[in-house]
Design a protein around this motif. Structure first.
Motif, short mmCIF file in Angstrom:
data_model
loop_
_atom_site.label_atom_id
_atom_site.label_comp_id
_atom_site.label_asym_id
_atom_site.label_seq_id
_atom_site.Cartn_x
_atom_site.Cartn_y
_atom_site.Cartn_z
N GLY A 28 0.92 -1.15 -0.14
CA GLY A 28 0.00 -0.09 0.05
C GLY A 28 0.88 1.35 -0.12
N ARG A 29 1.93 1.19 0.25
CA ARG A 29 3.03 2.11 0.15
C ARG A 29 4.16 2.02 -0.94
N GLN A 30 4.92 0.84 -0.65
CA GLN A 30 5.74 0.49 -1.73
C GLN A 30 5.35 -0.69 -2.71
N VAL A 31 5.99 -0.78 -3.71
CA VAL A 31 5.52 -1.76 -4.84
C VAL A 31 6.89 -2.40 -5.23
N VAL A 32 6.99 -3.65 -5.19
CA VAL A 32 8.20 -4.29 -5.52
C VAL A 32 7.77 -5.44 -6.77
N GLN A 33 8.71 -5.77 -7.43
CA GLN A 33 8.58 -6.89 -8.55
C GLN A 33 8.98 -8.23 -8.11
N THR A 34 8.35 -9.14 -8.41
CA THR A 34 8.83 -10.50 -8.10
C THR A 34 10.18 -10.87 -8.85
N ASP A 35 11.16 -11.48 -8.51
CA ASP A 35 12.42 -11.79 -9.00
C ASP A 35 11.95 -13.22 -9.94
N THR A 36 13.02 -13.67 -10.55
CA THR A 36 13.01 -14.76 -11.39
C THR A 36 12.33 -15.95 -10.93
N GLU A 37 12.38 -15.97 -9.52
CA GLU A 37 11.58 -17.27 -9.04
C GLU A 37 10.10 -16.97 -8.50
N GLY A 38 9.69 -15.79 -8.94
CA GLY A 38 8.61 -15.39 -8.35
C GLY A 38 8.32 -14.93 -6.71
N GLN A 39 9.43 -14.74 -6.35
CA GLN A 39 9.61 -14.42 -5.02
C GLN A 39 9.73 -12.91 -4.70
N TYR A 40 9.36 -12.40 -3.46
CA TYR A 40 9.34 -10.90 -3.08
C TYR A 40 9.63 -10.63 -1.62
N THR A 41 10.08 -9.73 -1.42
CA THR A 41 10.07 -9.30 0.30
C THR A 41 9.61 -7.76 0.45
N LEU A 42 8.84 -7.46 1.37
CA LEU A 42 8.34 -6.13 1.49
C LEU A 42 8.26 -5.86 3.09
N PRO A 43 8.42 -4.78 3.46
CA PRO A 43 8.29 -4.32 4.77
C PRO A 43 6.83 -4.31 5.20
N VAL A 44 6.22 -4.70 6.30
CA VAL A 44 5.04 -4.60 6.64
C VAL A 44 4.61 -4.11 8.04
N ARG A 45 3.54 -3.36 8.14
CA ARG A 45 3.16 -2.60 9.49
C ARG A 45 1.90 -3.34 9.95
N ASP A 46 1.71 -3.51 11.12
CA ASP A 46 0.55 -3.92 11.72
C ASP A 46 -0.67 -2.88 10.94
N GLY A 47 -1.68 -3.65 10.45
CA GLY A 47 -2.77 -2.96 9.62
C GLY A 47 -2.60 -2.74 8.10
N ASP A 48 -1.46 -3.25 7.64
CA ASP A 48 -1.16 -3.10 6.27
C ASP A 48 -2.02 -4.38 5.43
N ALA A 49 -2.35 -3.98 4.12
CA ALA A 49 -2.84 -4.97 3.49
C ALA A 49 -1.55 -5.47 2.53
N ILE A 50 -1.19 -6.75 2.20
CA ILE A 50 -0.23 -6.91 1.22
C ILE A 50 -1.01 -7.71 0.14
N PHE A 51 -1.01 -7.12 -1.15
CA PHE A 51 -1.60 -7.37 -2.38
C PHE A 51 -0.67 -7.57 -3.61
N VAL A 52 -1.35 -8.39 -4.51
CA VAL A 52 -0.54 -8.46 -5.76
C VAL A 52 -1.28 -7.74 -6.77
N THR A 53 -0.78 -7.22 -7.77
CA THR A 53 -1.39 -6.43 -8.93
C THR A 53 -1.67 -7.48 -10.12
N LYS A 54 -2.73 -7.99 -10.31
CA LYS A 54 -3.11 -8.92 -11.26
C LYS A 54 -2.60 -8.56 -12.86
N PRO A 55 -1.65 -9.22 -13.31
CA PRO A 55 -1.14 -8.85 -14.66
C PRO A 55 -1.96 -9.34 -15.68
#
Length: 583
Positions: free
Chosen positions: A92-119
């Motif tokens: 909801g603040r930062q956006v990252v791209q998955t790597d060649t294996e489809g993996q990601y890391t993101l900082p997350v705070r309590d109350g956040d939603a982690i979501f994927v952008t459907k390609p």
């Protein structure tokens, strides 16, 4: 020395909420803290170290996971299911791209939603009610109990999982597709949910559309209606996305921070994006609540506004989106508000900091949709005069509403109100057709034939409104209300084999609505007072029409260049003699 003291004695001290413990440098100096802070302090103590408390450390963890091809569609990452590279994942603040294996890391705070952008070329899973399953809410303690919400908020989610994975289902990338759009279904009771079901949903069940989206006011303040709404809209049979409106808020809260807790419980994040074909959709919550008992100077208890963190998220979201794509913005409150189309400013709030959004979007071709206005639908084309410097014009489209004129008016044989909007537009919904980056929006009046795109009436300033008497008055006016028409719409009429007459766009009240209002005023079928329409075309009828019936053929060409034709019959009567009453 650091002391941790319970704020109360007994088991009640351990209930979740924003203030349950107090931290103090001595027993006599106490500072209220949350359970989230307590977990952080305990971690520091167990590590045996000292810490400098910085805002970035407060409640922050790291989310990890994989976006993968869910070949068997069981929503579990099984052996052999490959990750998908280059997919956007956000907190909801930062956006990252998955790597060649489809993996990601993101900082997350309590109350956040982690979501994927459907390609494009993939589907997200949906639940039994066709809600897209594209997010994970990270709220270990859930919505604070101390808010004392009338409607339930987010349930505690517990500790952050070791992996937050997102399954996607491969599908053919469609260059051409159709979406359905609702503005303001806004049912405030179970009876009004029935109106939505029987008037709109019934005819859409099994619709051949890629997805649907509701641009706010999913219900009307009674958020306990969400479950039934979900069941009914889910029966259409396609994925359905939503953004919150001002009638989807928890009004008990003191600020905007917790204003959509119940909404998030049922629908997830309030800002997100997804891609179909060559079109990138961005859904935004632009309703900023002032807080219980508080009011903005001009717009009341809420305003149209985009916060800086939303604008920054849009920048990051678009960083991986080609400028060759079409961008569609979906909000509840209009970006630019007019009372009657492109002519007169409205008292209703627009989006106060529209200029900031235009700056973020300046490299893209943009079409935007919103709802909120209870009296009018309109088209606005933003250009340099409005601060838009991007390619072409920025087309802003305020949609006619599913609930129309507040579910009021005479009832039909289904016991459903006419629900005509104050500008004369029937209640209804839209089909949005996309071909590559080109698009066309088509309004559909609920419960009416697809070719019912306008209403033709004859207006006389005085006397009988349905018939004209030859030779006794100045020629009456032919009025055509082109539903969802705009400044680019053209209209002409032809009587018999006469030459066509070009009609003029006129900002005035629809005579049909004026007559309806007068007829039902003070009854159970009363409607709201008419408002000037931004899509009414008028022209005088010929003054030499002979008595009898005449066929009037009206042709309109809408904002997108599509022509529609309607034939109507008007009557011209012989003038009454001195001793006869008009027929």
């Amino acid at each position: 020395m650091l002391f941790l003291l319970p704020a109360a004695t007994g088991l009640g001290a351990f209930r979740r909420g924003p203030v349950r413990w107090r931290v103090s440098m001595s027993p006599s100096i106490q500072i209220p803290v949350s359970m989230r802070f307590l977990r952080f302090v305990l971690t520091v103590c167990l590590m045996g170290g000292a810490a400098v408390l910085a805002p970035s450390a407060y409640g922050q963890e790291t989310a990890r996971g994989t976006v993968y091809q869910d070949a068997n569609e069981n929503q579990q990452k099984d052996s052999g299911e490959a990750g998908i590279a280059g997919v956007s994942v956000s907190n909801g603040r930062q956006v990252v791209q998955t790597d060649t294996e489809g993996q990601y890391t993101l900082p997350v705070r309590d109350g956040d939603a982690i979501f994927v952008t459907k390609p494009a070329g993939y589907r997200v899973p949906v639940d039994a009610h066709n809600r897209p399953q594209f997010y994970y809410l990270h709220d270990p303690d859930g919505t604070p109990d101390s808010l004392d919400l009338k409607f339930p908020g987010v349930e505690p989610t517990g500790p952050l999982p070791e992996a937050v994975n997102f399954p996607l289902h491969p599908s053919e990338k469609q260059e051409s597709f159709t979406a359905l759009a609702f503005a303001d279904p806004q049912a405030g009771s179970h009876e009004e949910l029935r109106f939505v079901r029987d008037d709109v949903i019934d005819e859409l069940t099994g619709a051949d559309a890629a997805f649907g989206i509701t641009v706010g006011d999913v219900v009307a303040d009674d958020l306990s209606l969400y479950p039934r709404h979900l069941r009914n809209v889910g029966a259409i049979g396609i994925p359905w996305w939503r953004v919150p409106g001002n009638h989807d808020m928890n009004y008990e809260v003191a600020s905007d921070e917790y204003a959509t807790e119940t909404y998030k419980r049922y629908f997830g994040p309030t800002n997100y994006s997804f891609t179909y074909g060559d079109v990138h959709f961005i859904a935004l919550d632009n309703v900023q609540y002032k807080g219980k008992g508080e009011r903005y100077t001009y717009s009341g208890k809420y305003r149209g506004y985009l916060k800086e963190n939303q604008l920054e998220w849009i920048r990051e979201d678009l960083a991986s989106v080609s400028t060759e794509k079409r961008v569609v913005i979906a909000t509840h409150i209009p970006l630019r508000t007019y009372a009657v189309g492109d002519t007169t400013e409205s008292w209703l709030p627009g989006t106060d900091n529209l200029g900031a959004l235009l700056d973020v979007l300046e490299e893209y071709r943009v079409y935007s949709i919103s709802g909120h206005d209870t009296s009018n639908s309109w088209h606005v084309y933003l250009d340099e005069e409005h601060g838009w410097t991007g390619p072409g014009t920025f087309h802003h489209h305020v949609l006619a509403e599913v609930r129309g004129g507040s579910w009021k008016g005479p009832r039909d044989d289904r016991d459903i109100p006419a629900a005509t909007m104050e500008d004369g537009t029937p209640n209804g919904y839209y089909s949005l057709h996309f071909e590559g980056t080109d698009y066309e929006a088509q309004f559909q009046a609920a419960g009416r034939p697809a070719d019912r795109q306008r209403r033709v009436t004859v207006h006389q300033p005085a006397g009988d409104q349905q018939q004209a008497h030859a030779g006794q008055w100045a020629p009456p006016t032919l009025c055509v209300n082109v539903f969802d028409g705009g400044p680019k719409t053209t209209v002409q009429y032809r009587i018999g084999d006469r030459d066509p007459v070009v009609m003029e766009r006129t900002i005035q009240k629809d005579p049909f609505m004026e007559r309806l209002y007068q007829r039902v005023e003070g009854t159970e079928a009363a409607v709201s007072a008419p408002e000037p329409s931004s899509h009414l075309w008028t022209a005088p009828l010929p003054d030499d029409l002979a008595p009898g019936a005449h066929t009037v053929t009206v042709t309109s060409r809408n904002e997108f260049g599509r022509a529609d034709t309607t034939a109507s019959v008007i009557e011209v009567q012989e003038p009454p003699s001195a001793h006869e009453e008009p027929q």
